[in-house]
Write a protein that holds these residues in place. Structure first.
Motif, PDB file in Angstrom:
ATOM      1  N   ARG A 202      44.526  26.545  36.462  1.00 24.07           N
ATOM      2  CA  ARG A 202      43.260  26.830  35.774  1.00 24.07           C
ATOM      3  C   ARG A 202      42.131  27.098  36.773  1.00 24.07           C
ATOM      4  N   ASP A 203      42.036  26.243  37.810  1.00 22.49           N
ATOM      5  CA  ASP A 203      40.971  26.414  38.803  1.00 22.49           C
ATOM      6  C   ASP A 203      41.182  27.675  39.637  1.00 22.49           C
ATOM      7  N   ALA A 204      42.440  27.963  39.990  1.00 23.87           N
ATOM      8  CA  ALA A 204      42.734  29.174  40.755  1.00 23.87           C
ATOM      9  C   ALA A 204      42.392  30.423  39.956  1.00 23.87           C
ATOM     10  N   ALA A 205      42.657  30.388  38.656  1.00 25.57           N
ATOM     11  CA  ALA A 205      42.335  31.536  37.797  1.00 25.57           C
ATOM     12  C   ALA A 205      40.836  31.797  37.783  1.00 25.57           C
ATOM     13  N   ARG A 206      40.040  30.736  37.767  1.00 31.98           N
ATOM     14  CA  ARG A 206      38.581  30.897  37.758  1.00 31.98           C
ATOM     15  C   ARG A 206      38.095  31.654  38.993  1.00 31.98           C
ATOM     16  N   LEU A 207      38.800  31.468  40.107  1.00 26.11           N
ATOM     17  CA  LEU A 207      38.315  32.005  41.382  1.00 26.11           C
ATOM     18  C   LEU A 207      39.243  33.038  42.005  1.00 26.11           C
ATOM     19  N   HIS A 208      40.259  33.514  41.265  1.00 27.07           N
ATOM     20  CA  HIS A 208      41.260  34.357  41.918  1.00 27.07           C
ATOM     21  C   HIS A 208      40.702  35.677  42.446  1.00 27.07           C
ATOM     22  N   ASP A 209      39.586  36.156  41.878  1.00 30.09           N
ATOM     23  CA  ASP A 209      38.996  37.416  42.333  1.00 30.09           C
ATOM     24  C   ASP A 209      37.685  37.226  43.086  1.00 30.09           C
ATOM     25  N   ILE A 210      37.371  35.987  43.501  1.00 32.93           N
ATOM     26  CA  ILE A 210      36.111  35.739  44.205  1.00 32.93           C
ATOM     27  C   ILE A 210      36.009  36.576  45.478  1.00 32.93           C
ATOM     28  N   GLY A 211      37.149  36.916  46.071  1.00 36.10           N
ATOM     29  CA  GLY A 211      37.145  37.727  47.296  1.00 36.10           C
ATOM     30  C   GLY A 211      36.550  39.107  47.117  1.00 36.10           C
ATOM     31  N   LYS A 212      36.407  39.553  45.875  1.00 37.69           N
ATOM     32  CA  LYS A 212      35.824  40.878  45.629  1.00 37.69           C
ATOM     33  C   LYS A 212      34.360  40.935  46.008  1.00 37.69           C
ATOM     34  N   ILE A 213      33.737  39.768  46.250  1.00 40.70           N
ATOM     35  CA  ILE A 213      32.352  39.789  46.718  1.00 40.70           C
ATOM     36  C   ILE A 213      32.259  40.431  48.100  1.00 40.70           C
ATOM     37  N   GLY A 214      33.378  40.470  48.813  1.00 40.68           N
ATOM     38  CA  GLY A 214      33.399  41.094  50.144  1.00 40.68           C
ATOM     39  C   GLY A 214      33.767  42.566  50.118  1.00 40.68           C
ATOM     40  N   ILE A 215      33.919  43.153  48.917  1.00 43.26           N
ATOM     41  CA  ILE A 215      34.290  44.563  48.767  1.00 43.26           C
ATOM     42  C   ILE A 215      33.097  45.341  48.196  1.00 43.26           C
ATOM     43  N   GLU A 216      32.839  46.519  48.735  1.00 44.71           N
ATOM     44  CA  GLU A 216      31.708  47.324  48.267  1.00 44.71           C
ATOM     45  C   GLU A 216      31.831  47.661  46.779  1.00 44.71           C
ATOM     46  N   ASP A 217      30.695  47.621  46.084  1.00 47.10           N
ATOM     47  CA  ASP A 217      30.666  47.903  44.643  1.00 47.10           C
ATOM     48  C   ASP A 217      31.238  49.277  44.315  1.00 47.10           C
ATOM     49  N   LYS A 218      30.877  50.281  45.111  1.00 46.67           N
ATOM     50  CA  LYS A 218      31.310  51.653  44.801  1.00 46.67           C
ATOM     51  C   LYS A 218      32.824  51.776  44.843  1.00 46.67           C
ATOM     52  N   LEU A 219      33.461  50.928  45.637  1.00 46.21           N
ATOM     53  CA  LEU A 219      34.919  50.946  45.718  1.00 46.21           C
ATOM     54  C   LEU A 219      35.532  50.243  44.514  1.00 46.21           C
ATOM     55  N   LEU A 220      34.950  49.113  44.128  1.00 49.67           N
ATOM     56  CA  LEU A 220      35.461  48.363  42.976  1.00 49.67           C
ATOM     57  C   LEU A 220      35.312  49.151  41.684  1.00 49.67           C
ATOM     58  N   LYS A 221      34.266  49.968  41.608  1.00 46.64           N
ATOM     59  CA  LYS A 221      33.971  50.708  40.374  1.00 46.64           C
ATOM     60  C   LYS A 221      34.507  52.137  40.386  1.00 46.64           C
ATOM     61  N   LYS A 222      35.181  52.544  41.455  1.00 45.28           N
ATOM     62  CA  LYS A 222      35.666  53.917  41.548  1.00 45.28           C
ATOM     63  C   LYS A 222      36.656  54.216  40.427  1.00 45.28           C
ATOM     64  N   GLU A 223      36.439  55.318  39.732  1.00 42.63           N
ATOM     65  CA  GLU A 223      37.271  55.649  38.569  1.00 42.63           C
ATOM     66  C   GLU A 223      38.483  56.496  38.946  1.00 42.63           C
ATOM     67  N   GLY A 224      38.377  57.240  40.019  1.00 46.36           N
ATOM     68  CA  GLY A 224      39.498  58.087  40.430  1.00 46.36           C
ATOM     69  C   GLY A 224      40.509  57.324  41.262  1.00 46.36           C
ATOM     70  N   LYS A 225      41.489  58.042  41.768  1.00 47.21           N
ATOM     71  CA  LYS A 225      42.548  57.433  42.578  1.00 47.21           C
ATOM     72  C   LYS A 225      41.999  57.000  43.929  1.00 47.21           C
ATOM     73  N   LEU A 226      42.419  55.830  44.383  1.00 46.00           N
ATOM     74  CA  LEU A 226      41.983  55.318  45.675  1.00 46.00           C
ATOM     75  C   LEU A 226      42.740  56.003  46.806  1.00 46.00           C
ATOM     76  N   SER A 227      42.058  56.263  47.907  1.00 48.34           N
ATOM     77  CA  SER A 227      42.737  56.762  49.099  1.00 48.34           C
ATOM     78  C   SER A 227      43.504  55.598  49.727  1.00 48.34           C
ATOM     79  N   LEU A 228      44.356  55.893  50.682  1.00 50.63           N
ATOM     80  CA  LEU A 228      45.125  54.837  51.355  1.00 50.63           C
ATOM     81  C   LEU A 228      44.200  53.847  52.045  1.00 50.63           C
ATOM     82  N   ASP A 229      43.149  54.363  52.691  1.00 54.07           N
ATOM     83  CA  ASP A 229      42.194  53.485  53.372  1.00 54.07           C
ATOM     84  C   ASP A 229      41.447  52.608  52.369  1.00 54.07           C
TER      85      ASP A 229
END
Length: 340
Positions: A202-229
């Protein structure tokens, strides 16, 4: 910079206030408001704990302007919402404004203030729910900080508030961790996992995506296919999440599921390419719950799948040897009995 700010153990009031400010900054960006503030209620007085967007305005002036409304929410114990109106020249604040009380276990701990939408629109029902959930979690963090000598629990509850703010940045992920936690906990109970394992899940589920704070918003919200990088960057979020939680020795049981919730049984997952028995059962449960919620919620590139459609997709993954059959069968039994 963000990870440095988050990754400090709460050893002083300065560290706590730094995390509270980061939560506020994240919420202000996620909800597209221009200004925000968080106040604590101590000895029958309000104190400014964090502000964002009030450049050139002193904390004393901010408190002076907002205090009448803060006093109202302390007395009434409910939100105060002022809808969008025409801004008058010279006002340091303008609607829409929301004053939300910080209440935990019926005790008032302070208030959150958000105002001035970037597009001038009012708050939606969905956004009000986000603010409600975020305020509740901040209140728990305040309560722990004030009453508990357990620094690690305070850090955990504060990071949980940050996780909610991070999730609010993407309209497609709002409520995701809460739902994943609910699914995972129900699966765990049906599998007769121990109370300790169920609580860890239960606790891990609450925080499993907390690491996304270190990822740029434009990348998290990109609607098209991601490049390899770009995909390589996204794949780092479980490692970032693990690093954020590493200072918490008493929560060490959460590190494995948080780091490995994207691992697959055939070794094709990330970040470590684990296979089979290298992946513990609680992590397999979290993986299935995470995938199920992703399938059954709307995404930029498709509508939400029905439960029956999601079952077909999960069955394919089982047949390909990617996810645990026993866990999936347990989930299916719950779906068939309408227990979700």
């Amino acid at each position: 910079n963000v990870i440095t700010r988050v990754g400090k153990t709460l050893t002083s009031i300065e560290d706590f206030d730094a995390l509270i400010k980061l939560i506020l900054e994240t919420a202000v960006g996620a909800l597209e408001v221009k200004k925000g503030a968080i106040f604590s209620w101590e000895d029958s007085h309000f104190n400014v704990r964090a502000t964002v967007g009030w450049e050139g305005i002193s904390s004393g002036k901010i408190l002076q302007v907002l205090e009448p409304s803060l006093i109202w929410i302390e007395k009434e114990r409910k939100l105060l919402l002022i809808p969008s109106l025409e801004k008058r020249k010279g006002d340091i604040i303008s609607p829409p404004l929301i004053f939300y009380p910080l209440i935990s276990r019926e005790r008032f701990w302070g208030g959150v203030v958000l105002c001035e939408r970037k597009e001038g629109r009012n708050f939606t029902e969905d956004e009000l729910k986000i603010i409600s959930n975020l305020s509740s979690q901040i209140a728990v963090a305040f309560e722990n900080f004030k009453l508990s000598r357990d620094i690690e629990r305070t850090y955990f509850e504060t990071i949980s508030a940050l996780a909610l703010a991070v999730e609010a940045k993407d309209s497609y992920s709002r409520g995701h961790s809460e739902r994943v936690g609910r699914y995972a906990e129900k699966i765990a109970k049906r599998l007769n996992l121990s109370q300790e394992e169920t609580e860890a899940l239960r606790d891990a589920a609450r925080l499993h995506d907390i690491g996304k704070i270190g990822i740029e918003d434009k990348l998290l919200k990109k609607e098209g296919k991601l490049s390899l990088d770009e995909r390589e960057i996204i794949c780092k979020h479980p490692i970032i999440g693990e690093n954020i939680l590493k200072p918490l020795k008493s929560f060490s049981r959460l590190l494995e599921p948080i780091r490995h919730h994207h691992e697959l049984l055939d070794g094709s997952g990330y970040p470590d390419g684990l296979k089979g028995d290298q992946i513990p059962l609680i992590t397999r449960v979290l993986t299935v719950a995470d995938i199920f919620d992703a399938l059954t919620t709307k995404r930029p590139y498709r509508e939400a799948l029905s439960y029956e459609e999601a079952k077909k997709e999960l069955r394919k993954l089982v047949d390909e040897g990617k996810i645990d059959k026993k866990v999936v069968d347990t989930l299916f039994a719950m779906i068939d009995k309408k227990e979700l």
